[in-house]
Design a protein around this motif. Structure first.
Motif, PDB file in Angstrom:
ATOM      1  N   TYR A 121      -4.586 130.164  95.624  1.00  0.00           N
ATOM      2  CA  TYR A 121      -4.571 131.592  95.343  1.00  0.00           C
ATOM      3  C   TYR A 121      -4.403 132.353  96.646  1.00  0.00           C
ATOM      4  N   ILE A 123      -5.239 136.449  98.403  1.00  0.00           N
ATOM      5  CA  ILE A 123      -5.927 137.725  98.251  1.00  0.00           C
ATOM      6  C   ILE A 123      -4.983 138.826  98.715  1.00  0.00           C
ATOM      7  N   THR A 124      -4.713 139.784  97.845  1.00  0.00           N
ATOM      8  CA  THR A 124      -3.810 140.877  98.196  1.00  0.00           C
ATOM      9  C   THR A 124      -4.497 141.838  99.163  1.00  0.00           C
ATOM     10  N   GLY A 126      -5.190 144.717  98.725  1.00  0.00           N
ATOM     11  CA  GLY A 126      -6.135 145.524  97.958  1.00  0.00           C
ATOM     12  C   GLY A 126      -7.372 144.767  97.520  1.00  0.00           C
ATOM     13  N   GLY A 127      -7.452 143.495  97.886  1.00  0.00           N
ATOM     14  CA  GLY A 127      -8.635 142.705  97.538  1.00  0.00           C
ATOM     15  C   GLY A 127      -8.524 141.968  96.221  1.00  0.00           C
ATOM     16  N   GLU A 128      -7.370 142.032  95.575  1.00  0.00           N
ATOM     17  CA  GLU A 128      -7.187 141.354  94.287  1.00  0.00           C
ATOM     18  C   GLU A 128      -6.848 139.887  94.502  1.00  0.00           C
ATOM     19  N   LYS A 129      -7.465 139.024  93.700  1.00  0.00           N
ATOM     20  CA  LYS A 129      -7.213 137.590  93.781  1.00  0.00           C
ATOM     21  C   LYS A 129      -6.117 137.204  92.800  1.00  0.00           C
ATOM     22  N   VAL A 130      -5.036 136.615  93.331  1.00  0.00           N
ATOM     23  CA  VAL A 130      -3.901 136.206  92.503  1.00  0.00           C
ATOM     24  C   VAL A 130      -3.853 134.684  92.503  1.00  0.00           C
TER      25      VAL A 130
END
Length: 443
Positions: A121, A123-124, A126-130
């Motif tokens: 994964y 981490i963007t 913006g803190g989003e986990k993809v």
């Protein structure tokens, strides 16, 4: 000098040769060759995406839009961005092949183990986990030392299982491909299970991954050592020093420090990709793969173009006149075996000082030229090692880099000049004496 030579021949050189013939060292050196096509092809596309001609780049952007280079950069990212993956496959493959086992399974297992050590994964900002994503940052330069370690370990363990005959044996008549697949099951299962345990330990015990841990604990310090002034001295000294004793110093040194220098190169390109200026202040490395290929080894180990120019323009002896003519074309393409064995350089006390210390002086000059901003640090553009100097300098760094190469060639001429004069006078006297002897016999 004789005592030193005896010590080196009896103690040091055998120790060096014992090291360079280790299974792991051979697998590392030959396995990394699998990445060579990717680096060369990727460099071409990167160079085309940003030619060192501002006016042309501006015209292309105005004609085809600001994003005209995106397809070229896609190729660059798809080659340089997976160098660690290809390195770990190539090293494990080569190790197993050298042990005379079916090698592709070892390469595939190494590939899988490398992926296990990497987060699945990102981490963007913006803190989003993809999820279901693997960052190319770790499959490229940052993962190079991990790739080497995994490739060597997998190659060795896989070979050990097969040597001990710990495998599933298929009856006679089963196709070879099927038999090889089943033979790889037991070593593959053990290796992958072990990699899973390692992942669990680092993930839940240290809140990181093996690849990130190795990068912080091992790779960053190694990159710092190679990028230091002391590192330059060691690297540029060892290559010609070994060659003077007849050992291929460039191959040995390149095989050991090459992966780290390649990581330095890719770190520099990452600075460019981030939109920042490639400067020392922004963390750019000075000592990269181009530093080794296009400066420390320019025109061949020892930077012997200076000696070739002496022979070509100043030689009195017939031997050096002819050798100068024979050596100039190979020297332009960075091949100096005609000089190394024709002069000869190897084990020649007259040539030891200029041959060993010209690269050291060149390394120091190049190091401070980049450190002080006279020459820019090198990005991701790399050219084949046979690319002639001046041209290679222009391609990897622009006009100032090409000028630096020209200065180095002139400098090498003056360093070699007094030693050339001594050898040339000796050869010329021998030729005159030989001719006088022939004349006496005729009369």
């Amino acid at each position: 000098m004789a005592a030193l030579g005896n010590y080196l021949n009896e103690k040091l050189i055998p120790a060096v040769m014992k090291f360079v013939t280790l299974k792991g060292v051979i697998a590392l050196k030959d396995g990394l060759m699998f990445t060579l096509p990717l680096t060369l092809i990727g460099s071409i596309f990167l160079l085309l995406s940003s030619l060192p001609i501002p006016a042309l780049n501006k015209w292309l952007a105005s004609s085809f839009g600001e994003g005209w280079a995106e397809p070229l950069l896609q190729v660059f990212g798809s080659t340089f961005g997976i160098l660690a993956l290809m390195a770990t496959v190539g090293i494990a493959y080569t190790y197993a092949k050298n042990e005379e086992h079916e090698p592709l399974s070892a390469g595939v297992i190494s590939f899988v183990v490398f992926l296990i050590t990497t987060n699945g994964y990102v981490i963007t900002p913006g803190g989003e986990k993809v999820g279901d994503v693997i960052s190319k940052a770790w499959t490229g330069g940052k993962g190079m030392i991990t790739a080497i370690i995994i490739g060597l370990v997998v190659g060795a363990v896989y070979s050990w299982f097969l040597e001990k005959n710990i495998k599933i044996k298929m009856p006679a008549g089963v196709p070879e491909g099927v038999a090889n697949s089943f033979a790889a099951l037991i070593p593959g299962a053990v290796i992958i299970t072990g990699a899973t345990v390692v992942y669990i330990i680092f993930r839940y015990g240290f809140n990181t991954t093996l690849i990130e841990w190795i990068y912080k604990i091992i790779q960053i310090p190694l990159q710092g050592l190679t990028d230091s002034f002391g590192g330059v001295i060691v690297i540029t000294f060892v290559m010609p020093f070994l060659w003077w004793f007849g050992v291929h110093g460039a191959m040995i040194t390149g095989g050991i420090v090459g992966p780290v220098l390649l990581s330095n190169t890719m770190d520099n390109q990452a600075i460019i990709d981030s939109g920042r200026a490639l400067t020392i202040q922004n963390g750019a490395h000075i000592v990269t793969q181009q530093f080794l290929d296009n400066f420390a080894n320019m025109t061949g180990t020892g930077i012997t173009m200076g000696f070739v120019m002496c022979m070509l323009f100043l030689a009195k002896s017939a031997q050096f006149k002819e050798l100068g003519k024979l050596s100039i074309i190979p020297g332009v393409f960075n091949i100096n075996e005609p000089v190394a064995f024709g002069v000869p350089v190897v084990m020649n006390p007259f040539m030891a000082i200029p041959y060993i210390f010209t690269p050291v002086i060149t390394g120091i000059l190049t190091y401070f030229s980049i450190a002080t901003g006279l020459v820019p640090p090198f990005g991701g553009v790399m050219v084949p090692w046979t690319t002639p100097p001046i041209i290679s300098g222009f391609l990897v760094g622009g006009v100032r880099t090409a000028i630096l190469q020209a200065v180095i060639i002139v400098l090498s001429f003056f360093i070699y000049l007094p030693f050339f004069k001594k050898l040339d006078s000796i050869n010329f006297k021998k030729e005159l004496d030989a001719q006088a002897g022939q004349d006496d016999k005729t009369n």
